[in-house]
Structure formats: C-alpha cells, structure tokens
Design a protein around this motif. Structure first.
Motif, mmCIF file in Angstrom:
data_model
loop_
_atom_site.group_PDB
_atom_site.id
_atom_site.type_symbol
_atom_site.label_atom_id
_atom_site.label_comp_id
_atom_site.label_asym_id
_atom_site.label_seq_id
_atom_site.Cartn_x
_atom_site.Cartn_y
_atom_site.Cartn_z
ATOM 1 N N LEU A 28 -7.340 4.827 -10.446
ATOM 2 C CA LEU A 28 -7.407 4.756 -8.796
ATOM 3 C C LEU A 28 -7.163 3.253 -8.330
ATOM 4 O O LEU A 28 -6.339 2.935 -7.527
ATOM 5 C CB LEU A 28 -8.404 5.603 -8.070
ATOM 6 N N VAL A 29 -8.086 2.691 -8.948
ATOM 7 C CA VAL A 29 -8.082 0.998 -8.633
ATOM 8 C C VAL A 29 -6.825 0.449 -8.882
ATOM 9 O O VAL A 29 -6.227 -0.259 -8.197
ATOM 10 C CB VAL A 29 -9.353 0.537 -8.964
ATOM 11 N N ASP A 30 -6.478 0.634 -10.227
ATOM 12 C CA ASP A 30 -5.127 0.096 -10.466
ATOM 13 C C ASP A 30 -4.046 0.736 -9.577
ATOM 14 O O ASP A 30 -3.142 -0.192 -9.198
ATOM 15 C CB ASP A 30 -4.922 0.591 -11.922
ATOM 16 N N ARG A 31 -3.851 2.006 -9.350
ATOM 17 C CA ARG A 31 -2.866 2.557 -8.560
ATOM 18 C C ARG A 31 -2.877 1.648 -6.896
ATOM 19 O O ARG A 31 -1.888 1.630 -6.365
ATOM 20 C CB ARG A 31 -3.338 4.037 -8.409
ATOM 21 N N PHE A 32 -4.188 1.397 -6.399
ATOM 22 C CA PHE A 32 -4.279 0.763 -5.263
ATOM 23 C C PHE A 32 -3.922 -0.790 -5.313
ATOM 24 O O PHE A 32 -4.212 -1.553 -4.291
ATOM 25 C CB PHE A 32 -5.333 1.038 -4.578
ATOM 26 N N GLU A 61 -7.318 -7.526 0.519
ATOM 27 C CA GLU A 61 -6.696 -6.488 -0.204
ATOM 28 C C GLU A 61 -7.845 -5.458 -0.832
ATOM 29 O O GLU A 61 -7.420 -4.415 -0.668
ATOM 30 C CB GLU A 61 -6.382 -6.943 -1.558
ATOM 31 N N TYR A 62 -9.131 -5.883 -1.069
ATOM 32 C CA TYR A 62 -10.210 -4.964 -1.550
ATOM 33 C C TYR A 62 -10.572 -4.111 -0.325
ATOM 34 O O TYR A 62 -10.730 -2.826 -0.311
ATOM 35 C CB TYR A 62 -11.306 -5.731 -1.980
ATOM 36 N N GLU A 63 -10.587 -4.825 1.204
ATOM 37 C CA GLU A 63 -10.860 -3.936 2.287
ATOM 38 C C GLU A 63 -9.622 -2.723 2.425
ATOM 39 O O GLU A 63 -9.915 -1.750 3.003
ATOM 40 C CB GLU A 63 -10.973 -5.038 3.432
ATOM 41 N N GLN A 64 -8.661 -3.360 2.114
ATOM 42 C CA GLN A 64 -7.565 -2.337 2.340
ATOM 43 C C GLN A 64 -7.547 -0.984 1.555
ATOM 44 O O GLN A 64 -7.347 0.077 1.849
ATOM 45 C CB GLN A 64 -6.113 -2.908 2.164
ATOM 46 N N TYR A 65 -7.869 -1.455 0.177
ATOM 47 C CA TYR A 65 -8.252 -0.254 -0.811
ATOM 48 C C TYR A 65 -9.437 0.701 -0.461
ATOM 49 O O TYR A 65 -9.200 1.869 -0.255
ATOM 50 C CB TYR A 65 -8.558 -1.050 -2.127
ATOM 51 N N ARG A 66 -10.403 0.013 0.199
ATOM 52 C CA ARG A 66 -11.719 0.526 0.600
ATOM 53 C C ARG A 66 -11.347 1.600 1.547
ATOM 54 O O ARG A 66 -11.630 2.707 1.597
ATOM 55 C CB ARG A 66 -12.564 -0.423 1.167
ATOM 56 N N ALA A 68 -8.384 2.850 2.504
ATOM 57 C CA ALA A 68 -7.404 3.880 2.179
ATOM 58 C C ALA A 68 -8.411 4.902 1.123
ATOM 59 O O ALA A 68 -7.878 6.098 1.240
ATOM 60 C CB ALA A 68 -6.055 3.313 1.279
ATOM 61 N N SER A 69 -9.283 4.302 0.492
ATOM 62 C CA SER A 69 -9.922 5.513 -0.534
ATOM 63 C C SER A 69 -10.747 6.393 0.200
ATOM 64 O O SER A 69 -10.839 7.460 -0.261
ATOM 65 C CB SER A 69 -10.883 4.537 -1.363
ATOM 66 N N PHE A 70 -10.852 6.312 1.457
ATOM 67 C CA PHE A 70 -11.634 7.385 2.320
ATOM 68 C C PHE A 70 -10.954 8.230 2.695
ATOM 69 O O PHE A 70 -11.550 9.509 3.110
ATOM 70 C CB PHE A 70 -12.580 6.669 3.565
#
Length: 103
Positions: A28-32, A61-66, A68-70
C-alpha cells in the motif's frame, strides 16, 4: 525526504496476523508513492516488539498518503485486520530525515 519509523508492541501469539498486516502495508505504501523499507520482526530479545520504516519525498506527500489511506478500501481492510485480530497492542510513530553529508 521524510522517513517514518514505527515501533510496534505486538501480541506474540498473533505474529502471523501481524505479518499479514505488514505485507499489506508494504504494497500500500508503495502504491501511494512511498518507498517501504520493510517490517522487522522479533527474533532474539524482546518477543513483542517490531519495527517498520518507509519514506516519502516530503512531509506533504506523507500527509497526502495519510489522508487518502483513511478512505482507501485496501487500507481500511488492513486497519480492520489489526483491529479485529488484536495483533497490535500499541505503536509509536517518529519522523526522521537523512543526514545531509554535503555530497
């Protein structure tokens, strides 16, 4: 670049569940758009401590991933796996940055 360091206190009797949780998050992290450096499981010493490291190009970028993950279905399923199995007792999150060596 920002690297996230996670320290998990896990239930050693539910190691297989935690391993499945970790396998999901690497993908998932890699996909994001991140770069997952892996999960590190107990071997010698403490039987209930595990670690994970992953990086993003920036804190933004981390915040965008975070965010989106929710709402991402696969991420929600991974969160639910941990919740229903109880494989994670608690975790700590740290943000690290690499040393600029001047090269």
């Amino acid at each position: 670049m920002i690297t996230v360091h996670l320290k998990y206190e896990i239930d050693p009797d539910k190691l297989a569940d935690f391993e499945e949780y970790g396998r999901r998050w690497v993908k998932l992290v890699d996909r994001f758009g991140g770069n997952h450096h892996g999960y590190f499981l107990p071997s010698e010493g403490d039987s209930d401590i595990a670690y994970a490291l992953f990086s993003f190009g920036s804190l933004a970028e981390y915040e965008q991933y975070r965010t989106a993950s929710f709402t991402d279905p696969e991420c929600m399923a991974a969160f639910e796996l941990a919740r229903t199995t109880g494989c994670i007792r608690r975790y700590e999150r740290r943000f690290l940055k690499p040393l600029d060596t001047g090269k």
